[in-house]
Design a protein around this motif. Structure first.
Motif, mmCIF file in Angstrom:
data_model
loop_
_atom_site.group_PDB
_atom_site.id
_atom_site.type_symbol
_atom_site.label_atom_id
_atom_site.label_comp_id
_atom_site.label_asym_id
_atom_site.label_seq_id
_atom_site.Cartn_x
_atom_site.Cartn_y
_atom_site.Cartn_z
ATOM 1 N N LEU A 230 1.620 -8.425 6.632
ATOM 2 C CA LEU A 230 2.198 -7.099 6.844
ATOM 3 C C LEU A 230 3.203 -7.052 7.995
ATOM 4 O O LEU A 230 4.286 -6.465 7.843
ATOM 5 C CB LEU A 230 1.073 -6.089 7.078
ATOM 6 N N SER B 284 10.487 -9.158 3.002
ATOM 7 C CA SER B 284 9.701 -8.606 1.896
ATOM 8 C C SER B 284 9.355 -9.649 0.836
ATOM 9 O O SER B 284 8.452 -9.442 0.023
ATOM 10 C CB SER B 284 10.468 -7.457 1.242
ATOM 11 N N SER C 282 5.167 -9.390 9.024
ATOM 12 C CA SER C 282 6.382 -10.049 8.546
ATOM 13 C C SER C 282 7.168 -9.137 7.610
ATOM 14 O O SER C 282 8.405 -9.095 7.657
ATOM 15 C CB SER C 282 6.017 -11.352 7.821
ATOM 16 N N ALA C 283 6.449 -8.392 6.765
ATOM 17 C CA ALA C 283 7.130 -7.480 5.830
ATOM 18 C C ALA C 283 7.788 -6.328 6.565
ATOM 19 O O ALA C 283 8.894 -5.898 6.213
ATOM 20 C CB ALA C 283 6.122 -6.953 4.812
ATOM 21 N N LEU C 284 7.136 -5.826 7.599
ATOM 22 C CA LEU C 284 7.693 -4.711 8.370
ATOM 23 C C LEU C 284 8.942 -5.118 9.141
ATOM 24 O O LEU C 284 9.785 -4.276 9.465
ATOM 25 C CB LEU C 284 6.630 -4.163 9.332
ATOM 26 N N ILE D 254 -2.432 -9.844 2.358
ATOM 27 C CA ILE D 254 -1.465 -8.763 2.567
ATOM 28 C C ILE D 254 -1.501 -8.272 4.018
ATOM 29 O O ILE D 254 -0.459 -8.027 4.635
ATOM 30 C CB ILE D 254 -1.747 -7.599 1.589
ATOM 31 N N ILE D 255 -2.717 -8.140 4.561
ATOM 32 C CA ILE D 255 -2.852 -7.693 5.951
ATOM 33 C C ILE D 255 -2.208 -8.694 6.907
ATOM 34 O O ILE D 255 -1.516 -8.311 7.864
ATOM 35 C CB ILE D 255 -4.346 -7.484 6.296
ATOM 36 N N ILE E 132 5.632 -11.221 1.246
ATOM 37 C CA ILE E 132 4.526 -10.328 0.915
ATOM 38 C C ILE E 132 4.523 -9.970 -0.574
ATOM 39 O O ILE E 132 3.541 -9.436 -1.095
ATOM 40 C CB ILE E 132 4.583 -9.040 1.773
ATOM 41 N N THR E 133 5.597 -10.269 -1.254
ATOM 42 C CA THR E 133 5.664 -10.010 -2.695
ATOM 43 C C THR E 133 5.089 -11.169 -3.498
ATOM 44 O O THR E 133 4.339 -10.958 -4.457
ATOM 45 C CB THR E 133 7.123 -9.761 -3.131
#
Length: 227
Positions: free
Chosen positions: A90, A98, A92-94, A86-87, A101-102
């Motif tokens: 992160l 999404s 890429s998600a920001l 997840i870290i 990270i899902t």
């Protein structure tokens, strides 16, 4: 002290798995190995969230059949790997992605859990026997088998040297890396000597590089349920 604790954890883990009187989950190692590999492959290629949740539910049900202390160890490793993933994802998600990270952390969690279940429920020698039943090359099995034994033997030897270093140290040692470098050099020389001794011993015993299985393979009720 940190180095000693690290070696102790590694040695205790290998000795703990080698000390099982029988495999846990009461399922044949052959089926556990092949279905763990199949589980990982199917999980990796899947893009469907519903299928992913079903697979996670399945692996959680299998995990519930194990002893409590093993469940804690399995989940600890899986959650740490998932948090690390997840870290990493992160940023890429920001930036708006999404999807990754899902689904990726969920896949990592399920995959690590499946591998840990296989590891904590099966003895090393049973896994080697399962590899032979699937006609893996003898050279691959030999390297896998010897590597595990060497990690244990060299780990114990390293532990003894670290204890000796600690007992001989007076005051505060400001050159810890120099001392550990000496331990590493001695360990390399020792491993080379052990390799030569093992080669000579196996040559004297007439080892030709072939592995043989002498136990009979039977499918039990637990195997049918697992399948």
């Amino acid at each position: 002290n940190k180095s000693i604790l690290s070696f102790l954890k590694l040695i205790s883990k290998i000795r703990g798995q080698s000390g099982y009187e029988k495999d846990k989950l009461f399922v044949s190692p052959v089926f556990k190995l092949i279905f763990t590999l199949l589980y990982i492959v199917l999980l990796s290629v899947s893009q469907n969230f519903t299928y992913l949740y079903i697979m996670i539910t399945y692996i959680m049900l299998v995990l519930c059949a194990m002893p409590g202390k093993d469940i804690i160890k399995v989940l600890r490793g899986s959650l740490i790997a998932t948090l690390f993933t997840i870290i990493i994802l992160l940023p890429s998600a920001l930036s708006g992605n999404s999807y990754s990270i899902t689904i990726i952390p969920a896949k990592v969690f399920a995959t690590i859990t499946a591998v840990n279940i296989l590891s904590y429920s099966t003895r090393w020698d049973r896994i080697i026997g399962a590899l032979k039943r699937f006609h893996f090359p003898d050279l691959f099995i030999f390297v896998f088998d010897i590597t595990i034994k060497y990690i244990l033997m060299l780990g114990e030897f390293s532990l003894e040297m670290l204890y000796a270093l600690k007992l001989r140290s007076v005051g505060k040692n400001r050159k810890k890396y120099t001392s550990l470098g000496g331990v590493g050099g001695t360990l390399f020389i020792k491993s080379r000597e052990m390799g030569e001794e093992m080669y000579s011993a196996m040559e004297c015993r007439g080892f030709t590089g072939e592995y043989h299985i002498y136990d009979k393979f039977k499918i039990k009720l637990a195997d049918y349920i697992y399948i």
